[in-house]
Design a protein around this motif. Sequence first.
Motif, PDB file in Angstrom:
ATOM      1  N   LEU A  83      22.882 -20.555  26.984  1.00  0.00           N
ATOM      2  CA  LEU A  83      21.597 -21.052  26.502  1.00  0.00           C
ATOM      3  C   LEU A  83      20.447 -20.505  27.342  1.00  0.00           C
ATOM      4  CD1 LEU A  83      20.214 -22.969  24.464  1.00  0.00           C
ATOM      5  CD2 LEU A  83      20.417 -24.772  26.198  1.00  0.00           C
ATOM      6  N   ARG A  84      20.614 -20.500  28.670  1.00  0.00           N
ATOM      7  CA  ARG A  84      19.539 -20.040  29.543  1.00  0.00           C
ATOM      8  C   ARG A  84      19.317 -18.530  29.427  1.00  0.00           C
ATOM      9  NH1 ARG A  84      16.208 -24.070  30.266  1.00  0.00           N
ATOM     10  NH2 ARG A  84      17.072 -25.815  31.463  1.00  0.00           N
ATOM     11  N   GLU A  85      20.383 -17.782  29.260  1.00  0.00           N
ATOM     12  CA  GLU A  85      20.223 -16.342  29.069  1.00  0.00           C
ATOM     13  C   GLU A  85      19.645 -16.041  27.685  1.00  0.00           C
ATOM     14  OE1 GLU A  85      20.472 -13.990  31.330  1.00  0.00           O
ATOM     15  OE2 GLU A  85      20.948 -15.564  32.787  1.00  0.00           O
ATOM     16  N   GLY A  94       9.389 -12.679  21.176  1.00  0.00           N
ATOM     17  CA  GLY A  94       8.245 -13.427  20.670  1.00  0.00           C
ATOM     18  C   GLY A  94       8.581 -14.780  20.079  1.00  0.00           C
ATOM     19  N   ILE A  95       9.826 -15.220  20.204  1.00  0.00           N
ATOM     20  CA  ILE A  95      10.227 -16.517  19.640  1.00  0.00           C
ATOM     21  C   ILE A  95       9.925 -17.591  20.673  1.00  0.00           C
ATOM     22  CG2 ILE A  95      12.150 -17.911  18.792  1.00  0.00           C
ATOM     23  CD1 ILE A  95      13.420 -15.202  17.875  1.00  0.00           C
ATOM     24  N   THR A  96       8.924 -18.399  20.400  1.00  0.00           N
ATOM     25  CA  THR A  96       8.523 -19.449  21.328  1.00  0.00           C
ATOM     26  C   THR A  96       9.060 -20.815  20.932  1.00  0.00           C
ATOM     27  OG1 THR A  96       6.415 -19.633  20.133  1.00  0.00           O
ATOM     28  CG2 THR A  96       6.455 -18.218  22.077  1.00  0.00           C
ATOM     29  N   THR A  97       9.497 -20.956  19.677  1.00  0.00           N
ATOM     30  CA  THR A  97      10.153 -22.183  19.215  1.00  0.00           C
ATOM     31  C   THR A  97      11.388 -21.777  18.430  1.00  0.00           C
ATOM     32  OG1 THR A  97       8.043 -23.370  19.056  1.00  0.00           O
ATOM     33  CG2 THR A  97       9.917 -24.304  17.873  1.00  0.00           C
ATOM     34  N   MET A  98      12.554 -22.228  18.884  1.00  0.00           N
ATOM     35  CA  MET A  98      13.814 -21.833  18.260  1.00  0.00           C
ATOM     36  C   MET A  98      14.577 -23.057  17.752  1.00  0.00           C
ATOM     37  SD  MET A  98      16.228 -19.961  17.213  1.00  0.00           S
ATOM     38  CE  MET A  98      16.160 -18.272  17.762  1.00  0.00           C
ATOM     39  N   TYR A  99      14.880 -23.052  16.477  1.00  0.00           N
ATOM     40  CA  TYR A  99      15.754 -24.061  15.878  1.00  0.00           C
ATOM     41  C   TYR A  99      17.164 -23.476  15.865  1.00  0.00           C
ATOM     42  CZ  TYR A  99      11.869 -27.017  14.400  1.00  0.00           C
ATOM     43  OH  TYR A  99      10.772 -27.856  14.396  1.00  0.00           O
ATOM     44  N   HIS A 100      17.928 -23.791  16.910  1.00  0.00           N
ATOM     45  CA  HIS A 100      19.296 -23.281  17.011  1.00  0.00           C
ATOM     46  C   HIS A 100      20.129 -23.853  15.871  1.00  0.00           C
ATOM     47  CE1 HIS A 100      18.617 -21.521  20.967  1.00  0.00           C
ATOM     48  NE2 HIS A 100      18.012 -22.646  21.332  1.00  0.00           N
ATOM     49  N   SER A 101      20.645 -22.965  15.037  1.00  0.00           N
ATOM     50  CA  SER A 101      21.332 -23.392  13.818  1.00  0.00           C
ATOM     51  C   SER A 101      22.831 -23.472  14.080  1.00  0.00           C
ATOM     52  CB  SER A 101      21.016 -22.415  12.681  1.00  0.00           C
ATOM     53  OG  SER A 101      19.619 -22.286  12.538  1.00  0.00           O
ATOM     54  N   LEU A 102      23.247 -24.592  14.617  1.00  0.00           N
ATOM     55  CA  LEU A 102      24.658 -24.779  14.946  1.00  0.00           C
ATOM     56  C   LEU A 102      25.419 -25.232  13.710  1.00  0.00           C
ATOM     57  CD1 LEU A 102      24.331 -26.585  18.401  1.00  0.00           C
ATOM     58  CD2 LEU A 102      24.512 -24.149  17.908  1.00  0.00           C
ATOM     59  N   SER A 103      26.568 -24.623  13.492  1.00  0.00           N
ATOM     60  CA  SER A 103      27.343 -24.889  12.286  1.00  0.00           C
ATOM     61  C   SER A 103      28.314 -26.036  12.498  1.00  0.00           C
ATOM     62  CB  SER A 103      28.123 -23.642  11.878  1.00  0.00           C
ATOM     63  OG  SER A 103      27.248 -22.586  11.569  1.00  0.00           O
ATOM     64  N   ILE A 104      28.110 -27.072  11.711  1.00  0.00           N
ATOM     65  CA  ILE A 104      29.087 -28.168  11.679  1.00  0.00           C
ATOM     66  C   ILE A 104      30.003 -27.820  10.509  1.00  0.00           C
ATOM     67  CG2 ILE A 104      29.364 -30.666  11.499  1.00  0.00           C
ATOM     68  CD1 ILE A 104      26.457 -30.867  12.526  1.00  0.00           C
ATOM     69  N   PHE A 105      30.936 -26.939  10.838  1.00  0.00           N
ATOM     70  CA  PHE A 105      31.646 -26.131   9.857  1.00  0.00           C
ATOM     71  C   PHE A 105      33.124 -26.439   9.915  1.00  0.00           C
ATOM     72  CE2 PHE A 105      32.348 -22.027   7.698  1.00  0.00           C
ATOM     73  CZ  PHE A 105      31.161 -21.889   6.999  1.00  0.00           C
ATOM     74  N   LYS A 106      33.760 -26.477   8.778  1.00  0.00           N
ATOM     75  CA  LYS A 106      35.211 -26.586   8.760  1.00  0.00           C
ATOM     76  C   LYS A 106      35.802 -25.178   8.773  1.00  0.00           C
ATOM     77  CE  LYS A 106      38.660 -29.644   6.823  1.00  0.00           C
ATOM     78  NZ  LYS A 106      38.854 -30.786   5.913  1.00  0.00           N
ATOM     79  N   SER A 107      37.048 -25.054   9.202  1.00  0.00           N
ATOM     80  CA  SER A 107      37.671 -23.732   9.312  1.00  0.00           C
ATOM     81  C   SER A 107      37.667 -23.018   7.969  1.00  0.00           C
ATOM     82  CB  SER A 107      39.114 -23.871   9.800  1.00  0.00           C
ATOM     83  OG  SER A 107      39.765 -22.623   9.743  1.00  0.00           O
ATOM     84  N   LEU A 108      37.358 -21.706   8.032  1.00  0.00           N
ATOM     85  CA  LEU A 108      37.401 -20.868   6.839  1.00  0.00           C
ATOM     86  C   LEU A 108      38.792 -20.271   6.613  1.00  0.00           C
ATOM     87  CD1 LEU A 108      34.080 -18.845   7.205  1.00  0.00           C
ATOM     88  CD2 LEU A 108      34.589 -20.528   5.455  1.00  0.00           C
ATOM     89  N   ARG A 122      29.114 -30.237  20.022  1.00  0.00           N
ATOM     90  CA  ARG A 122      28.522 -31.387  20.705  1.00  0.00           C
ATOM     91  C   ARG A 122      27.950 -30.977  22.070  1.00  0.00           C
ATOM     92  NH1 ARG A 122      26.605 -36.664  19.803  1.00  0.00           N
ATOM     93  NH2 ARG A 122      25.991 -37.323  21.874  1.00  0.00           N
ATOM     94  N   LYS A 123      28.690 -30.159  22.812  1.00  0.00           N
ATOM     95  CA  LYS A 123      28.208 -29.704  24.123  1.00  0.00           C
ATOM     96  C   LYS A 123      26.885 -28.952  23.993  1.00  0.00           C
ATOM     97  CE  LYS A 123      32.788 -29.214  26.270  1.00  0.00           C
ATOM     98  NZ  LYS A 123      33.791 -28.221  26.757  1.00  0.00           N
ATOM     99  N   LEU A 124      26.807 -28.083  22.999  1.00  0.00           N
ATOM    100  CA  LEU A 124      25.570 -27.316  22.807  1.00  0.00           C
ATOM    101  C   LEU A 124      24.415 -28.213  22.378  1.00  0.00           C
ATOM    102  CD1 LEU A 124      26.889 -24.050  21.114  1.00  0.00           C
ATOM    103  CD2 LEU A 124      25.639 -24.199  23.267  1.00  0.00           C
ATOM    104  N   LEU A 127      23.131 -29.914  25.432  1.00  0.00           N
ATOM    105  CA  LEU A 127      22.382 -28.995  26.290  1.00  0.00           C
ATOM    106  C   LEU A 127      20.993 -28.706  25.727  1.00  0.00           C
ATOM    107  CD1 LEU A 127      25.107 -26.416  27.368  1.00  0.00           C
ATOM    108  CD2 LEU A 127      23.775 -27.886  28.886  1.00  0.00           C
ATOM    109  N   ILE A 128      20.922 -28.513  24.405  1.00  0.00           N
ATOM    110  CA  ILE A 128      19.619 -28.299  23.765  1.00  0.00           C
ATOM    111  C   ILE A 128      18.718 -29.501  24.010  1.00  0.00           C
ATOM    112  CG2 ILE A 128      18.461 -28.115  21.524  1.00  0.00           C
ATOM    113  CD1 ILE A 128      20.952 -26.442  20.626  1.00  0.00           C
ATOM    114  N   ASP A 129      19.265 -30.687  23.861  1.00  0.00           N
ATOM    115  CA  ASP A 129      18.489 -31.908  24.069  1.00  0.00           C
ATOM    116  C   ASP A 129      18.018 -32.023  25.518  1.00  0.00           C
ATOM    117  OD1 ASP A 129      17.588 -34.548  22.957  1.00  0.00           O
ATOM    118  OD2 ASP A 129      18.906 -35.293  24.550  1.00  0.00           O
TER     119      ASP A 129
END
Length: 392
Positions: A83-85, A94-108, A122-124, A127-129
């Motif tokens: 996350l920090r990197e 130039g991205i000053t606001t990022m909506y990290h799009s985490l997938s609450i995804f079932k296996s494909l 959940r960990k991510l 960390l975002i919070d």
Amino acid sequence: MYLIKNGLIITEETILEGFDLLIREDRIERIARQGEIEPDECIEVIDAAGGYVSPGFIDIHSDYIEHMTAPRPTSLMDFRLGLREAEKELISHGITTMYHSLSIFKSLDYKYRPIREPENVRKLIDLIDQTHETKHLVRHRFHARFEIDNVEEIDNVKRYISERKVHLVSFMDHTPGQGQYRDLEVYRKTIKGYEQINDESIDELIFKHQTKPKITEAGIREIAELAKEHQIPIASHDDDSIEKLELVQSFGAVISEFPITLEIARKAKEKGMYTVAGAPNVILGGSHNGNLSAAEAVRHHSIDILCSDYYPAALLHAVFYLANHCQMDLVEMFKLVSLNPARAVSIDEEIGSIREGKKADLLVIEKIEPDFPVITTVFVDGKLIQKTNYRI
């Protein structure tokens, strides 16, 4: 305090030439004609060197954090490190606001990604919070992408919303035969691109995913109502019919992400929804799976927002590509990555455009080659975050 001079200032209406911009604390205090603001020892002067001064970019759909925390399918890096990197890279684009799009995804059942396992998501999220209360470079937000066959995660999604850790919710359905994969031949080629698999096995996979249980319409409405209760915007994903647009609007969706065709993008706009396309689509000259061409849709005024999707560098270059190669108005193209996404997620009172009184999220963009823009200066909340000097 900072005074930005010698720049072309991109406002909501026009490009101002011969104006200076004063930053005091976290705000844009004043925009005035050159020379009207006298710098003193308390003001640091930033020379834009004839470059553009634009709002910071707002990216409401990007899974780039998945790539930074899992650069190989089975290689999980330390999540805090990822996350920090990632934010250091995001600010350079130039991205000053990022909506990290985490997938609450079932296996494909193919393209397995351990980063999408519930405990890792959940960990991510946590960390975002946590970045909201610690030092950070960009505004980190959480875009919950909920796949509607992942019935086991319904309670977790509700909990994330109730804990106020969600800032955007989208409902996704990647079932083959509709949406993104409405063309089954494209779906077959996609799977074969990830692993060695024969046609018979693919047919079995298609049948499995077409017949698997999914969350009910009532269940989707329940999540949507909880989101609305917490003033969280709702988005749909891969809309492919007018009927689906009407259904997702009935859930309260205000954003249509990646409409499949130009016709559907137009209908979404007619219905008052914000439409989103991927900036990589613009640079690549079209969709990788044969769906909507983002550049064509922008030319037809049917796309409001560009997101980086999976490639953060694409936002800046898509803006200038559309202006230079598609003869689109540059001011309007900047809105695709700033004011329009801000409006879609209801943060436009504070950020998203250059206006006196708004937050000083600002970029200086110069060209090191005639057709190659680069970001040389970044402000977030009035703080000088990055200054880059290109050598000759």
